[in-house]
Design a protein around this motif. Structure first.
Motif, PDB file in Angstrom:
ATOM      1  N   ASP A  28       0.892  -1.173   0.146  1.00 51.15           N
ATOM      2  CA  ASP A  28       0.036   0.109   0.035  1.00 51.15           C
ATOM      3  C   ASP A  28       0.808   1.202   0.044  1.00 51.15           C
ATOM      4  O   ASP A  28       2.034   1.305   0.458  1.00 51.15           O
ATOM      5  CB  ASP A  28      -0.688   0.125   1.138  1.00 51.15           C
ATOM      6  CG  ASP A  28      -1.876  -1.010   1.268  1.00 51.15           C
ATOM      7  OD1 ASP A  28      -2.034  -1.630   0.248  1.00 51.15           O
ATOM      8  OD2 ASP A  28      -2.474  -1.298   2.427  1.00 51.15           O
ATOM      9  N   SER A  29       0.225   2.290  -0.429  1.00 52.25           N
ATOM     10  CA  SER A  29       0.832   3.548  -0.174  1.00 52.25           C
ATOM     11  C   SER A  29       2.169   3.910  -0.868  1.00 52.25           C
ATOM     12  O   SER A  29       2.946   4.490  -0.530  1.00 52.25           O
ATOM     13  CB  SER A  29       0.957   4.228   1.169  1.00 52.25           C
ATOM     14  OG  SER A  29      -0.363   4.237   1.852  1.00 52.25           O
ATOM     15  N   VAL A  30       2.310   3.037  -2.084  1.00 52.93           N
ATOM     16  CA  VAL A  30       3.537   3.160  -2.949  1.00 52.93           C
ATOM     17  C   VAL A  30       3.517   4.548  -3.399  1.00 52.93           C
ATOM     18  O   VAL A  30       2.473   4.775  -4.129  1.00 52.93           O
ATOM     19  CB  VAL A  30       3.580   2.149  -4.053  1.00 52.93           C
ATOM     20  CG1 VAL A  30       4.926   2.348  -5.106  1.00 52.93           C
ATOM     21  CG2 VAL A  30       3.966   0.895  -3.143  1.00 52.93           C
ATOM     22  N   THR A  31       4.259   5.457  -3.459  1.00 48.20           N
ATOM     23  CA  THR A  31       4.226   6.809  -3.899  1.00 48.20           C
ATOM     24  C   THR A  31       4.983   7.036  -5.366  1.00 48.20           C
ATOM     25  O   THR A  31       5.716   6.132  -5.515  1.00 48.20           O
ATOM     26  CB  THR A  31       4.644   7.856  -2.855  1.00 48.20           C
ATOM     27  OG1 THR A  31       6.098   7.738  -2.807  1.00 48.20           O
ATOM     28  CG2 THR A  31       4.236   7.729  -1.598  1.00 48.20           C
ATOM     29  N   THR A  32       4.433   8.201  -5.855  1.00 48.42           N
ATOM     30  CA  THR A  32       5.597   8.441  -7.132  1.00 48.42           C
ATOM     31  C   THR A  32       6.924   8.609  -6.835  1.00 48.42           C
ATOM     32  O   THR A  32       7.828   8.475  -7.657  1.00 48.42           O
ATOM     33  CB  THR A  32       4.894   9.518  -7.693  1.00 48.42           C
ATOM     34  OG1 THR A  32       4.804  10.740  -6.775  1.00 48.42           O
ATOM     35  CG2 THR A  32       3.701   9.341  -8.258  1.00 48.42           C
ATOM     36  N   ASP A  33       7.345   8.914  -5.520  1.00 44.22           N
ATOM     37  CA  ASP A  33       8.795   9.038  -5.129  1.00 44.22           C
ATOM     38  C   ASP A  33       9.364   7.700  -4.943  1.00 44.22           C
ATOM     39  O   ASP A  33      10.444   7.380  -5.506  1.00 44.22           O
ATOM     40  CB  ASP A  33       8.864   9.524  -3.560  1.00 44.22           C
ATOM     41  CG  ASP A  33       8.619  10.960  -3.662  1.00 44.22           C
ATOM     42  OD1 ASP A  33       8.389  11.727  -4.765  1.00 44.22           O
ATOM     43  OD2 ASP A  33       8.696  11.731  -2.611  1.00 44.22           O
ATOM     44  N   HIS A  34       8.563   6.602  -4.815  1.00 41.31           N
ATOM     45  CA  HIS A  34       8.954   5.189  -4.914  1.00 41.31           C
ATOM     46  C   HIS A  34       9.122   4.905  -6.359  1.00 41.31           C
ATOM     47  O   HIS A  34      10.175   3.945  -6.694  1.00 41.31           O
ATOM     48  CB  HIS A  34       8.135   4.200  -4.268  1.00 41.31           C
ATOM     49  CG  HIS A  34       7.996   4.264  -2.564  1.00 41.31           C
ATOM     50  ND1 HIS A  34       6.864   4.996  -2.156  1.00 41.31           N
ATOM     51  CD2 HIS A  34       8.883   4.082  -1.833  1.00 41.31           C
ATOM     52  CE1 HIS A  34       7.151   4.899  -0.953  1.00 41.31           C
ATOM     53  NE2 HIS A  34       8.325   4.367  -0.568  1.00 41.31           N
ATOM     54  N   ILE A  35       8.282   5.198  -7.128  1.00 44.27           N
ATOM     55  CA  ILE A  35       8.425   4.890  -8.548  1.00 44.27           C
ATOM     56  C   ILE A  35       9.259   5.594  -9.562  1.00 44.27           C
ATOM     57  O   ILE A  35      10.196   5.036 -10.185  1.00 44.27           O
ATOM     58  CB  ILE A  35       6.811   4.868  -9.261  1.00 44.27           C
ATOM     59  CG1 ILE A  35       5.889   4.066  -8.330  1.00 44.27           C
ATOM     60  CG2 ILE A  35       7.157   4.421 -10.576  1.00 44.27           C
ATOM     61  CD1 ILE A  35       4.484   4.413  -8.712  1.00 44.27           C
ATOM     62  N   SER A  36       8.954   7.031  -9.436  1.00 44.95           N
ATOM     63  CA  SER A  36       9.941   7.978 -10.028  1.00 44.95           C
ATOM     64  C   SER A  36      11.287   8.079  -9.671  1.00 44.95           C
ATOM     65  O   SER A  36      11.666   8.135  -8.360  1.00 44.95           O
ATOM     66  CB  SER A  36       9.228   9.086 -10.329  1.00 44.95           C
ATOM     67  OG  SER A  36       9.845  10.047 -11.194  1.00 44.95           O
ATOM     68  N   PRO A  37      12.468   8.234 -10.451  1.00 40.79           N
ATOM     69  CA  PRO A  37      13.678   8.441  -9.973  1.00 40.79           C
ATOM     70  C   PRO A  37      13.536  10.000  -9.620  1.00 40.79           C
ATOM     71  O   PRO A  37      13.193  10.802  -9.998  1.00 40.79           O
ATOM     72  CB  PRO A  37      14.521   8.729 -11.126  1.00 40.79           C
ATOM     73  CG  PRO A  37      13.688   7.822 -12.351  1.00 40.79           C
ATOM     74  CD  PRO A  37      12.395   8.081 -12.056  1.00 40.79           C
ATOM     75  N   ALA A  38      14.072   9.945  -8.086  1.00 40.83           N
ATOM     76  CA  ALA A  38      14.165  11.290  -7.412  1.00 40.83           C
ATOM     77  C   ALA A  38      15.485  11.125  -6.546  1.00 40.83           C
ATOM     78  O   ALA A  38      15.942  10.132  -6.070  1.00 40.83           O
ATOM     79  CB  ALA A  38      13.091  11.386  -6.537  1.00 40.83           C
ATOM     80  N   GLY A  39      15.836  12.191  -6.229  1.00 43.48           N
ATOM     81  CA  GLY A  39      17.117  12.467  -5.328  1.00 43.48           C
ATOM     82  C   GLY A  39      18.597  12.132  -5.870  1.00 43.48           C
ATOM     83  O   GLY A  39      18.474  12.345  -7.081  1.00 43.48           O
ATOM     84  N   ASN A  40      19.122  11.638  -5.159  1.00 44.31           N
ATOM     85  CA  ASN A  40      20.679  11.511  -5.435  1.00 44.31           C
ATOM     86  C   ASN A  40      20.519  10.156  -6.322  1.00 44.31           C
ATOM     87  O   ASN A  40      20.059   9.138  -6.126  1.00 44.31           O
ATOM     88  CB  ASN A  40      21.513  11.374  -4.297  1.00 44.31           C
ATOM     89  CG  ASN A  40      21.431  12.679  -3.311  1.00 44.31           C
ATOM     90  OD1 ASN A  40      21.715  13.624  -4.023  1.00 44.31           O
ATOM     91  ND2 ASN A  40      21.713  12.214  -2.057  1.00 44.31           N
ATOM     92  N   ILE A  41      21.653  10.135  -7.178  1.00 42.92           N
ATOM     93  CA  ILE A  41      22.128   8.862  -8.144  1.00 42.92           C
ATOM     94  C   ILE A  41      23.186   8.134  -7.377  1.00 42.92           C
ATOM     95  O   ILE A  41      24.171   8.618  -7.105  1.00 42.92           O
ATOM     96  CB  ILE A  41      22.333   9.341  -9.241  1.00 42.92           C
ATOM     97  CG1 ILE A  41      21.309  10.172 -10.158  1.00 42.92           C
ATOM     98  CG2 ILE A  41      22.783   8.151 -10.357  1.00 42.92           C
ATOM     99  CD1 ILE A  41      21.780  10.873 -11.275  1.00 42.92           C
ATOM    100  N   LYS A  42      22.934   6.783  -7.243  1.00 39.56           N
ATOM    101  CA  LYS A  42      23.874   5.957  -6.501  1.00 39.56           C
ATOM    102  C   LYS A  42      24.811   5.386  -7.502  1.00 39.56           C
ATOM    103  O   LYS A  42      24.502   4.848  -8.761  1.00 39.56           O
ATOM    104  CB  LYS A  42      23.189   4.598  -5.796  1.00 39.56           C
ATOM    105  CG  LYS A  42      22.272   4.961  -4.584  1.00 39.56           C
ATOM    106  CD  LYS A  42      21.773   3.904  -4.101  1.00 39.56           C
ATOM    107  CE  LYS A  42      22.197   2.630  -3.705  1.00 39.56           C
ATOM    108  NZ  LYS A  42      21.502   1.516  -3.309  1.00 39.56           N
ATOM    109  N   ALA A  43      26.012   5.371  -7.472  1.00 45.88           N
ATOM    110  CA  ALA A  43      27.229   5.124  -8.098  1.00 45.88           C
ATOM    111  C   ALA A  43      26.970   3.632  -8.580  1.00 45.88           C
ATOM    112  O   ALA A  43      27.457   3.277  -9.657  1.00 45.88           O
ATOM    113  CB  ALA A  43      28.416   5.362  -7.768  1.00 45.88           C
TER     114      ALA A  43
END
Length: 886
Positions: A666-681
């Motif tokens: 439940d409550s999977v947000t677009t933040d969980h789906i869409s790329p956001a924030g820092n990019i991990k190497a």
């Protein structure tokens, strides 16, 4: 255009004659809520007998408040508002559509905004530097160096497209700039040789577009793809909604702020259920709320789940327009038009027919926070300590963690960090930085704290991100910027910072301590979103609070205190200092606002808003109507949506032999789906950038690279807090490839499926896609080969975005779920009986490895006839392109 109701008439204002479409030409219109009056005017003005008919207009006038929405209308907003994270991919798509139009033998110039489109660059600044006067300049320099390619592209767009304006970086937050400068409330514009007056309406590529509802302007957030279609003249297809009336009575009590009020409203409306509905605020208390408070409440419409949260046009609206430097001619037009159309609430007594009615006595509002991971989870300040303790215990139990305090040295001082340490305290986000009462309130808290000799512990990263230069000006005029600086709240930039995850790195000593002790660190921010993993990757618990409370908690440095009974800290004499000792009274705040907030603050700050600073003016941008794509760019690439596209779409095919990429809760947000924030190497996107010569230090954020689909598709479903039930015991974008059973990233699994011509699906629980209106939450899955999503329920914007990208949104029947049906995600899936997208229900067959088949029905959430066409064409952009090419 037609005029079946003979509504067209003239309105004389200050020596000018405007053509308007009178609402009282249509029977029953007087009883309609304000929002539906605005929609009714829109239909009257655009009646053409095809997209808008007499019957459509009559159906809206005869609206039954209690009926379930079933009547579709075609609505045309007056303008489109974008920020750069969502705006860059929108302009990228328009540029790609010009290329595609040329390939189809059409005229590329047809791909052009047909109505005002405004973009504010506000999402790219990060808090790399803080706590000094140099922080703003250093962050701005880094912002320009990181985003040069994107900014050059936007500058190209500003000259290549008509009706497209860009507010340069380091000016303000899009929604605050909208309220303080861009919003017209009533448009006066020449249309087909006639000077017309009509309501200012808009769609925006950010869910908090609703902030402008505080001014009586109807607007809401849509995905970037819907916004592009609006810019290209396509109407927004919508069902006439239910309208919830929220009657506000009473007066805010001493100690409570607009932030506390909006958190109370979010909790109330989430509990009631307003998803997909319009909300309107009315009642006697509305007259007591200044525009800053109204904007704060309207801003958080997405948090309470409504499409909009509209306030009436009234005397406060007119006063605010004057305060912010709008011309007397514009103010006169707003007043005359609103009164002529029955859209002006003169005395606070207006009450329409509503589908549902709620009442809130605002005198019952108490100081509050919301957290630790959802904005609707309000906690009264009196209960914050036991609430935090319980949340921490539950989190540690869920993680199976056993944290330990860590002693480290910061600035030559031995400090001990443990669970509950506040490592980020940020005055940030349009929600509150647009509100002079809470911003000056924060300054007054700082002034009282400094007078007691208080300081902020060295592990707290402090920042002040004003929503516009107006805020800095009135804080300086009031003598409050200096005490804020003494507590570390220096201006770090004019844009969305911590609230969208652009919080920048923590001090190295703090990061190491969190990792060594496996600590649950905390952030306190004056934002509107606090979802898991959003604010900072190393911060597990996040609390929303008013700006004055952010300052108070920064001084405390810990979350596990009772602010009413425990001291925040001790002063220079070792005496305890309590929250009440530094909290300003409402009278102090009001006196400061009255003395130091004036029209000059706005007129000077917005005198040359589109010009930008020397950095923007010196930026070289390409010329020409068709963009010259750079194959080596890691920021802007031509997307593949139109490759091989023909003038006629292929028939809709059933989906067979599909594999599940992720089985989510439940409550999977677009933040969980869409790329956001820092990019991990060490993730797929990081590896791609390294392969293309980008050092990890120069990765920038996902948001800044939204114009490059290669980065974005690799970051889709890669959120560090995503929990895929197909890969138990893991966090992040991990799945088990089928049928091999190998554990790998979701991106790598998707690429293997595509190589084998295997379609993909996603299965989820309730409220799938809640949160920001991120178009990449739909674009990314489409590029990963996702053909359908099956969820228990959807957030409004995300469901629409899925359809607009050609992804089939299906919904489990009531009472059913992946769990109740025994689905593991390891099956193969077939979806049949689509009926060219017209089906209301489809058959889904899930077959396990032993060949056992399980069949169930799922609702098709293609909700309007227009959406059926978008789905048939493979997406809204393909639909628009084919129509324009034909």
């Amino acid at each position: 255009m037609q005029d079946s109701f003979q509504a067209k008439t003239a309105l004389e204002v200050a020596g000018k004659t405007y053509q308007i479409f009178k609402l009282d030409a249509v029977a029953n219109s007087a009883r309609l809520p304000f929002s539906l009056k605005i929609l009714l005017e829109n239909l009257l003005r655009f009646e053409d007998g095809v997209t808008v008919t007499r019957d459509d207009i009559q159906a809206l006038a005869d609206w039954d408040p209690q009926a379930e929405p079933n009547k579709e209308i075609q609505y045309r907003p007056a303008r489109v508002l974008m920020q750069d994270f969502t705006g860059v991919p929108a302009v990228v798509d328009l540029a790609a559509m010009r290329d595609a139009m040329k390939a189809l033998g059409g005229d590329p110039d047809k791909i052009n905004p047909l109505q005002p489109a405004e973009l504010v660059i506000d999402h790219s600044v990060q808090v790399d530097n803080y706590g000094s006067d140099a922080a703003f300049g250093l962050n701005a320099e880094l912002e320009f160096s990181r985003n040069k390619e994107r900014y050059q592209f936007l500058k190209w767009g500003q000259s290549a497209f008509d009706n497209f304006k860009v507010v340069p970086p380091d000016t303000g937050i899009v929604h605050q700039v909208n309220v303080e400068y861009l919003a017209r409330v009533i448009f006066g514009r020449e249309v087909d040789g006639e000077l017309q007056a009509y309501p200012d309406t808009l769609v925006g590529t950010d869910s908090h577009t609703t902030m402008v509802n505080g001014m009586g302007v109807l607007g809401w957030g849509v995905g970037g793809i819907e916004a592009e279609a609006s810019m290209l003249g396509q109407p927004v297809s919508m069902l006439i909604p239910k309208v919830v009336g929220v009657k506000l009575t009473g007066q805010l009590p001493e100690g409570a702020t607009a932030t506390d009020l909006v958190l109370t409203i979010v909790e109330l409306l989430r509990k009631h259920g307003v998803v997909g509905k319009f909300v309107e605020f009315y009642g006697p208390a509305v007259k007591t709320l200044p525009m800053g408070d109204r904007s704060t409440i309207a801003n958080m419409g997405p948090e309470y789940g409504a499409t909009c949260g509209l306030f009436p046009i009234d005397q406060e609206t007119l006063d605010y327009l004057r305060l912010t430097g709008r011309s007397e001619e514009q103010v006169a037009l707003v007043e005359a038009y609103a009164k002529a159309q029955g859209m002006f609430d003169a005395d606070g007594s207006f009450e329409a027919d509503y589908s549902e009615q709620l009442e809130l006595d605002i005198s019952t509002v108490v100081p509050s926070l919301a957290g630790p991971k959802r904005p609707q989870d309000r906690v009264a300040l009196t209960a914050i300590k036991p609430s935090f303790d319980a949340a921490l215990k539950a989190l540690n139990s869920e993680r199976g963690a056993a944290s330990k305090p860590v002693t480290t040295k910061i600035d030559g001082q031995d400090v001990t960090l443990s669970d509950g340490a506040i490592v980020i305290a940020a005055i940030t986000s349009c929600t509150n930085t647009s509100n002079p009462n809470v911003m000056l309130g924060a300054g007054l808290v700082a002034k009282k704290a400094v007078a007691r000799g208080l300081s902020v512990p060295p592990w707290v990263k402090t920042s002040l991100g004003p929503g516009s230069m107006v805020v800095t000006k009135y804080l300086e005029d009031a003598g409050l910027m200096e005490p804020l600086k003494q507590l570390g709240f220096h201006v770090v930039g004019y844009g969305c910072t911590t609230c969208i995850g652009n919080s920048g790195p923590l001090r190295e000593e703090v990061s190491k301590a969190i990792a060594e002790g496996d600590l649950t660190a905390v952030s306190v921010l004056s934002g509107n979103r606090n979802f898991e993993g959003r604010v900072h990757a190393e911060v597990r618990m996040n609390y929303l609070a008013s700006p004055p409370l952010v300052v108070a908690y920064a001084i405390a440095g810990r979350m596990d205190i009772d602010p009413y009974n425990d001291p925040l800290t001790t002063d220079a004499d070792g005496q305890p200092v309590y929250l009440k000792d530094i909290w300003p009274s409402q009278a102090e705040v009001a006196e400061t606002v009255n003395q130091f907030l004036g029209q000059d603050d706005f007129t000077q700050s917005y005198a040359d808003v589109f010009a930008g600073d020397a950095r923007w003016q010196g930026l070289q941008a390409p010329a020409g109507k068709v963009f010259d794509w750079d194959a080596d760019s890691t920021y802007v690439q031509e997307p593949p949506y139109f490759q091989g596209m023909q003038l006629e779409p292929a028939p809709v095919a059933p989906i067979g032999n599909a594999r599940c990429l992720a089985l989510l809760g439940d409550s999977v947000t677009t933040d969980h789906i869409s790329p956001a924030g820092n990019i991990k190497a060490d993730g797929p996107a990081g590896r791609y950038l390294i392969e293309h010569g980008v050092a990890p230090a120069d990765f920038n954020s996902y948001g800044s690279r939204r114009g490059n689909h290669e980065v974005m598709m690799r970051g889709t479903f890669a959120n560090i807090r995503l929990r895929n039930k197909m890969a138990p015991g893991t966090e992040g974008g991990v799945t088990l490839h089928q049928p091999s059973g190998e554990q790998m990233s979701i991106y790598d699994a998707a690429m293997r499926y595509q190589a084998d011509a295997v379609p993909a699906i996603v299965i989820a629980g309730k409220e799938y896609g809640s949160g920001s209106s991120r178009d990449w939450a739909a674009k990314g899955p489409r590029l990963l080969g996702v053909r359908a999503v099956i969820a228990e329920s959807y957030e409004r914007i995300h469901r629409t975005n899925l359809v607009c990208m050609g992804i089939l949104p299906l919904q489990f029947l009531d009472g059913e779920s992946a769990e109740s049906l025994g689905l593991t995600g390891y099956e193969t899936f077939a979806i049949s009986n689509l009926d060219e997208g017209h089906a209301k229900q489809v058959t889904v067959t899930a077959t396990d490895a032993e060949g056992n088949a399980k069949t169930f029905q799922a609702r098709v959430r293609i909700d309007t006839p227009n959406e059926v066409e978008y789905y048939q064409h493979g997406g809204i952009l393909q639909y628009v392109l084919r129509k324009l090419a034909a």
